[in-house]
Design a protein around this motif. Structure first.
Motif, short mmCIF file in Angstrom:
data_model
loop_
_atom_site.label_atom_id
_atom_site.label_comp_id
_atom_site.label_asym_id
_atom_site.label_seq_id
_atom_site.Cartn_x
_atom_site.Cartn_y
_atom_site.Cartn_z
N LYS A 161 -5.89 24.75 8.12
CA LYS A 161 -4.71 25.26 8.00
C LYS A 161 -3.53 24.98 9.28
O LYS A 161 -4.10 24.73 10.09
CB LYS A 161 -4.63 26.72 8.15
CG LYS A 161 -3.48 27.74 8.01
CD LYS A 161 -3.57 29.09 7.92
CE LYS A 161 -2.99 30.07 9.00
NZ LYS A 161 -3.42 31.36 8.76
N LYS A 163 0.37 25.23 10.76
CA LYS A 163 1.55 25.88 10.77
C LYS A 163 2.81 25.02 10.42
O LYS A 163 2.89 23.99 11.13
CB LYS A 163 1.89 26.51 12.41
CG LYS A 163 0.56 27.50 12.59
CD LYS A 163 0.78 28.77 11.83
CE LYS A 163 -0.28 30.03 12.51
NZ LYS A 163 -0.06 31.09 11.77
N ASP A 188 1.01 27.42 6.84
CA ASP A 188 1.36 28.89 6.96
C ASP A 188 2.63 28.81 7.76
O ASP A 188 2.91 27.98 8.64
CB ASP A 188 0.33 29.61 7.86
CG ASP A 188 0.73 30.97 8.23
OD1 ASP A 188 1.63 31.38 7.64
OD2 ASP A 188 -0.03 31.51 8.84
N ASN A 190 4.85 31.77 8.52
CA ASN A 190 5.16 32.95 9.29
C ASN A 190 6.60 33.16 9.04
O ASN A 190 7.21 33.25 10.01
CB ASN A 190 4.72 32.83 10.74
CG ASN A 190 3.03 32.62 11.01
OD1 ASN A 190 2.57 31.68 11.27
ND2 ASN A 190 2.40 33.72 10.85
N GLU A 213 1.32 29.76 2.86
CA GLU A 213 1.24 31.28 3.12
C GLU A 213 2.72 31.93 3.96
O GLU A 213 3.46 30.98 4.75
CB GLU A 213 0.39 31.36 4.40
CG GLU A 213 -0.21 32.52 4.76
CD GLU A 213 -1.44 32.65 5.83
OE1 GLU A 213 -1.99 31.46 6.07
OE2 GLU A 213 -1.62 33.38 6.81
N ASP A 238 0.92 37.21 3.57
CA ASP A 238 0.22 37.57 4.96
C ASP A 238 0.87 38.91 5.35
O ASP A 238 0.64 39.93 5.19
CB ASP A 238 -0.15 36.44 6.00
CG ASP A 238 -0.57 36.79 7.28
OD1 ASP A 238 -0.88 38.14 7.45
OD2 ASP A 238 -0.65 36.01 8.19
N GLU A 239 2.00 38.48 6.20
CA GLU A 239 2.76 39.70 6.85
C GLU A 239 3.38 40.70 5.87
O GLU A 239 3.33 41.89 6.45
CB GLU A 239 3.98 39.13 7.41
CG GLU A 239 3.67 38.49 8.78
CD GLU A 239 3.32 36.94 8.74
OE1 GLU A 239 2.64 36.54 7.74
OE2 GLU A 239 3.34 36.18 9.68
MG MG Z 1 -0.52 33.85 8.31
#
Ligand code: MG
Ligand code: OSB
Length: 368
Positions: A161, A163, A188, A190, A213, A238-239
């Motif tokens: 994974k 970012k 991901d 975020n 993600e 996720d969040e």
């Molecule tokens: Mg995450």
């Protein structure tokens, strides 16, 4: 369960190398280890996974300590508990603060499993004897990321994974795909994007990512459903998922096709299992997220990820991914891309109290 005491160990350890996201850089990890001991002298362990500052969720190490000290432990002191699931009802009067709640709940599950001389994975309904391991690359430059990917693939990790954010997405991923056209890879964000970035996000369909993600806001369900309609790449939340109800809404609205389950974020193993069961019945894949955690939380994650619906390698890596020396023995190791689910009672790893004391900041004890 006849509880005699609860101990809170606040610890701090440097990471081997800084963990970078567009929101924050983590180079030292503070955490809380919760130890619950019963009248027979058996101890269970949990871990508070909030960070020192509220960049990922609103909780911090300090707010967790406040909640545990002033609300959660007193609730437990007031009434006898017969099963870890009782906690769910006990804590209903306290809003949110999921990581604080989960830390105590995890310790009670470990204790309960040890009292019954069964592995925690068994108590939770786990069916796997080993779990597939994935790892996260979160570094500054493309060359560093490529270097780390090479190293992690050598170590056997089954899924990588990375970012991403608007200054590090298309060309970053094309460079990775140039060297590794076929590896299972996901990204991901975020919450680094908004719906205005829809064309940027659609362009990422070029890379055959396993999923993207949390591209949009940390509390959004609606806009992710609009985005998912436009993307070929599955969205994983996720969040946005802090409860069973969030999952139900996200699935009903079509906001995602995959769920990242983190025990701390959803308030404990009970809620994590409910989410798993709901998704399993509907063929929605889930995987276990990571929080740059110490060995105790890592061990709980392994038990959880042994449930049948965890069909995608999660962010459960070896202790050595982050730590020179973890707080559990044996440490978590990845062999041929897999972590063995322990068959010892409880979480199946011993907490190394010598190591715990080496990295101890403060300790609080509550007698029952
Ligand atoms: Mg995450
Ligand atoms: O977004 O999944 C995330 C770490 C800390 C906070 C949030 C996230 C992460 C990770 C997982 O990406 C890192 C790990 O392997 O523990």
């Amino acid at each position: 369960m006849r509880i005699a005491s609860v101990e809170l160990f606040v610890i701090q350890m440097p990471l081997k190398s800084p963990f970078l996201t567009h929101l924050s850089t983590v180079d030292t990890r503070e955490g809380i280890i919760v130890k619950v001991t019963n009248k027979e002298g058996i101890s269970g362990y949990g871990e508070g996974v909030a960070f020192s500052s509220p960049w990922y969720t609103e909780e911090t190490v300090s707010t967790s300590l406040h909640m545990l000290t002033d609300f959660l432990i007193p609730i437990l002191q007031k009434q006898p508990i017969t099963h870890p699931e009782d906690i769910h009802t006990f804590f209903r009067s306290i809003r949110r603060n999921h990581m604080a709640k989960a830390s105590l709940e995890m310790a009670l599950w470990d204790l309960y499993a040890k009292i019954h001389s069964k592995p925690l994975s068994n108590i939770l309904g786990g069916t796997r004897s080993q779990i597939a391991s994935g790892v996260v690359v979160a570094t500054v430059s493309t060359s560093k990321a490529l270097h780390q990917i090479e190293q992690y693939l050598d170590e056997g990790y089954q899924r990588i994974k990375v970012k991403i954010h608007p200054n590090q997405d298309y060309s970053f991923l094309s460079e990775i795909r140039r060297y590794y056209p076929d590896i299972p890879i996901m990204a991901d964000a975020n919450s680094a994007y908004t719906l205005e970035d829809i064309d940027r996000l659609k362009a990422l369909d070029d890379f055959n990512l396993l999923m993207i993600e949390q591209p949009l806001a940390q509390d959004d369900i609606l806009e992710h459903s609009l985005l998912q309609k436009e993307l070929k790449t599955p969205i994983c939340l996720d969040e946005s998922i802090v409860s069973f109800d969030d999952v139900r809404k996200a699935i009903e609205f079509g906001s995602c096709k995959v769920i990242n389950i983190k025990v701390g974020r959803v308030g404990g193993l009970y809620e994590a299992k409910r989410i798993h069961d709901y998704c399993f019945e509907r063929d929605i894949p889930v995987w276990c997220g990571g929080m740059i955690e110490f060995g105790v939380s890592r061990a709980h994650n392994i038990a959880l990820a042994s449930l049948p619906g965890f069909t995608i390698p999660g962010d459960i890596s070896a202790s050595s991914r982050f730590w020179e020396e973890d707080i559990i023995t044996p440490e978590v190791v990845v062999e041929n891309g897999f972590i063995t689910v322990p068959n010892q009672p409880g979480i199946g790893f011993n907490v190394n109290e010598k190591r715990l004391n080496e990295i101890l900041l403060t300790k609080k004890t509550f007698q029952f």
